[in-house]
Write a protein that holds these residues in place. Structure first.
Motif, PDB file in Angstrom:
ATOM      1  N   UNK A   1       0.806  -1.225   0.000  1.00  0.00           N
ATOM      2  CA  UNK A   1       0.000   0.000   0.000  1.00  0.00           C
ATOM      3  C   UNK A   1       0.838   1.273   0.000  1.00  0.00           C
ATOM      4  N   UNK A   2       0.278   2.310  -0.594  1.00  0.00           N
ATOM      5  CA  UNK A   2       0.911   3.638  -0.576  1.00  0.00           C
ATOM      6  C   UNK A   2       0.827   4.189   0.844  1.00  0.00           C
ATOM      7  N   UNK A   3       1.969   4.582   1.402  1.00  0.00           N
ATOM      8  CA  UNK A   3       2.005   5.130   2.764  1.00  0.00           C
ATOM      9  C   UNK A   3       2.301   6.622   2.770  1.00  0.00           C
ATOM     10  N   UNK A   4       2.953   7.110   1.715  1.00  0.00           N
ATOM     11  CA  UNK A   4       3.305   8.532   1.619  1.00  0.00           C
ATOM     12  C   UNK A   4       3.223   8.976   0.165  1.00  0.00           C
ATOM     13  N   UNK A   5       2.907  10.249  -0.023  1.00  0.00           N
ATOM     14  CA  UNK A   5       2.892  10.846  -1.361  1.00  0.00           C
ATOM     15  C   UNK A   5       3.475  12.244  -1.277  1.00  0.00           C
ATOM     16  N   UNK A   6       4.116  12.683  -2.356  1.00  0.00           N
ATOM     17  CA  UNK A   6       4.606  14.060  -2.407  1.00  0.00           C
ATOM     18  C   UNK A   6       4.838  14.494  -3.852  1.00  0.00           C
ATOM     19  N   UNK A   7       4.936  15.799  -4.032  1.00  0.00           N
ATOM     20  CA  UNK A   7       5.208  16.365  -5.357  1.00  0.00           C
ATOM     21  C   UNK A   7       5.840  17.737  -5.175  1.00  0.00           C
ATOM     22  N   UNK A   8       6.643  18.149  -6.155  1.00  0.00           N
ATOM     23  CA  UNK A   8       7.303  19.441  -6.081  1.00  0.00           C
ATOM     24  C   UNK A   8       8.491  19.416  -5.161  1.00  0.00           C
ATOM     25  N   UNK A   9       8.833  20.572  -4.616  1.00  0.00           N
ATOM     26  CA  UNK A   9       9.958  20.715  -3.695  1.00  0.00           C
ATOM     27  C   UNK A   9       9.465  20.546  -2.282  1.00  0.00           C
TER      28      UNK A   9
END
Length: 209
Positions: free
Chosen positions: A196-204
């Motif tokens: 499963x996805x536990x973390x997400x992020x985008x950009x700086x």
């Protein structure tokens, strides 16, 4: 006029006066409210408190994740996109309209990309700013935030669901099982199809490696 008839008229008149001066009947709080005036009667049904609460809940804007920023989905269905590069105050006010005021704001001098300002919101969503501009976001599953991309990818999505929505690249990093899908990145609990996805992020962001 006969005396008996006169007495009867006086008694009837007195009874009419007494009836007109009787107590006014209070309106029933469970019934509709009726306004009367020069125009026709206007009947306004009494609203149930539960219905009012439901309307308020449905009317809350929603936040969607995007590789180039965040989107605010209004109750009307209209979408307002906050792309990276937008002013900090504009972005913060827009997200606060959906999630409430930030629970924490400050500066982090130890980010890999250099010093960044941040604003943390309920649901595990964090926004990052550089020079007064919105430059990135990150999300974790600790607070149970129900955020997702337009393709339905969010915390708790499986690797199988992720790969059905977009092409991804997976590698083992110092953070764990890391994946990237274009400009969107995150972590999986394992390489298994049901990981499963536990973390997400985008950009700086200020992801510590």
């Amino acid at each position: 006029m006969q005396i008996g008839m006169m007495r009867g008229l006086i008694a009837g008149f007195a009874l009419a006066l007494l009836a007109g001066c009787g107590p006014t009947q209070e309106p029933d709080a469970n019934k509709s409210i009726v306004f009367q005036g020069n125009a026709d009667e206007l009947i306004v049904p009494k609203a149930e408190p539960a219905n009012i609460a439901n309307v308020a809940e449905v009317a809350e804007p929603a936040v969607n994740l995007a590789p180039d920023g965040l989107s605010l989905v209004l109750p009307t269905g209209a979408t307002r996109h906050m792309a990276f590069g937008m002013p900090r105050d504009v972005t913060t006010r827009a997200i606060a309209a959906a999630l409430g005021s930030p629970i924490e704001e400050g500066d982090n001098q130890e980010c890999g990309a250099g010093a960044l300002s941040f604003a943390s919101f309920r649901g595990g969503l964090g926004l990052y700013f550089d020079g007064g501009k919105f430059v990135g976001w990150d999300l974790d599953g600790r607070d149970g935030g129900r955020f997702a991309t337009a393709a339905g990818v969010g915390i708790g999505s499986t690797r199988k669901q992720l790969e059905s929505a977009t092409a991804i690249r997976i590698e083992d990093s110092t953070l764990g099982v890391e994946f990237s899908a274009g400009d969107l990145s995150g972590l999986l609990s394992s390489r298994d199809p049901e990981g499963e996805v536990t973390n997400l992020w985008a950009g700086t962001t200020c992801i510590a490696r």
